[in-house]
Design an enzyme around this catalytic site. Structure first.
Site, PDB file in Angstrom:
ATOM      1  CD  GLU A 100      -2.960   1.064   2.327  1.00  0.00           C
ATOM      2  OE1 GLU A 100      -3.217  -0.041   2.834  1.00  0.00           O
ATOM      3  OE2 GLU A 100      -3.488   2.122   2.696  1.00  0.00           O
ATOM      4  CG  ASP A 118      -1.857  -3.922  11.128  1.00  0.00           C
ATOM      5  OD1 ASP A 118      -2.453  -2.889  10.759  1.00  0.00           O
ATOM      6  OD2 ASP A 118      -1.151  -3.990  12.149  1.00  0.00           O
TER       7      ASP A 118
END
EC number: 3.1.21.10
Lengths: 156, 156
Positions: free
Chosen positions: A50, A122
């Site tokens: 990301e 996460d």
């Protein structure tokens, strides 16, 4: 870690690397070594990460940058291509809405990969990024040759 | 890269890694590979890196963090210990004044290593960091900037 055969996505593994408090170099080494182990174990063909959005304080941004640098290094030292996606791209790919909320992304990750439990926040983020790459990034010939240099006939 | 035998410092090599514009992962790979080559070539026993001071914009801070992360990874993946020093510590060690100006640091680097030419600003910064480590980090006490002898027009 997900597997893609034709248009079918399958969950392989997920997790997060936690470093204990300590000096920065040893913490980066832990990230590097743990991810290298994961790469050695699962032999992925692609890595997606990301693109972080930085609106945090400078010290945290620097720390995040260093950790992210170590994660990318683990991939490139194993000769893996790394693709970067913004949160907007990931949400768009996974939920179909670039402004989807975090829990919507997590729900879609669970559905798309037919998970029986919920991954950690996460891990869900990472899986969402992998799904985004599997849907959009694969097969598009996104191989960057800029920034590479030739040495003894090889791209390095 | 400097060499230390007893209290004697000798210049070995210096330089900087420049990455072309391009995607981040390939740029980090270039840093990782170039530094790995330097490490393989010179087989250093210690690595010292400046602790950066972040008062720049978030995007630049993140980029700097990632580059710094890659540099540290090059060291730790070669099982080298990495020591970090603040600019203040480096200036204190090299010039004897934590608030010395950049050109004073560069001049002292040239003198202490008996260089015949001036290294680039970045290379001089790196050499200053190495000198700081050689003097302070190895437990031999801080460098004295008074009491040097002049020999053939140079500080020795």
């Amino acid at each position: 870690m997900i597997d893609k055969s034709e248009s079918n996505l399958t969950y392989v593994s997920s997790g997060s690397v936690k470093t204990l408090a300590g000096e920065l170099p040893s913490r980066l080494k832990l990230i590097l070594n743990n991810l290298s182990e994961v790469i050695a174990q699962y032999q992925p063909e692609h890595v997606a990460i990301e693109q972080v959005f930085v609106n945090i304080n400078p010290k945290t941004t620097l720390l995040l940058g260093q950790a992210r640098g170590a994660a990318i290094c683990a991939a490139v030292m194993n000769d893996l291509m790394v693709s970067e996606y913004t949160a907007l791209q990931i949400k768009q790919a996974v939920v179909g809405n670039g402004h989807a909320k975090k829990n919507q992304v997590q729900e879609m990750v669970v559905r798309l990969l037919r998970l029986t439990g919920s991954p950690s926040a996460d891990a869900a983020d990472a899986l969402a990024c992998a799904i985004c790459h599997a849907h959009g990034g694969l097969g598009l010939g996104r191989i960057a040759t800029t920034g590479y240099r030739m040495k003894r006939g090889r791209l390095v």
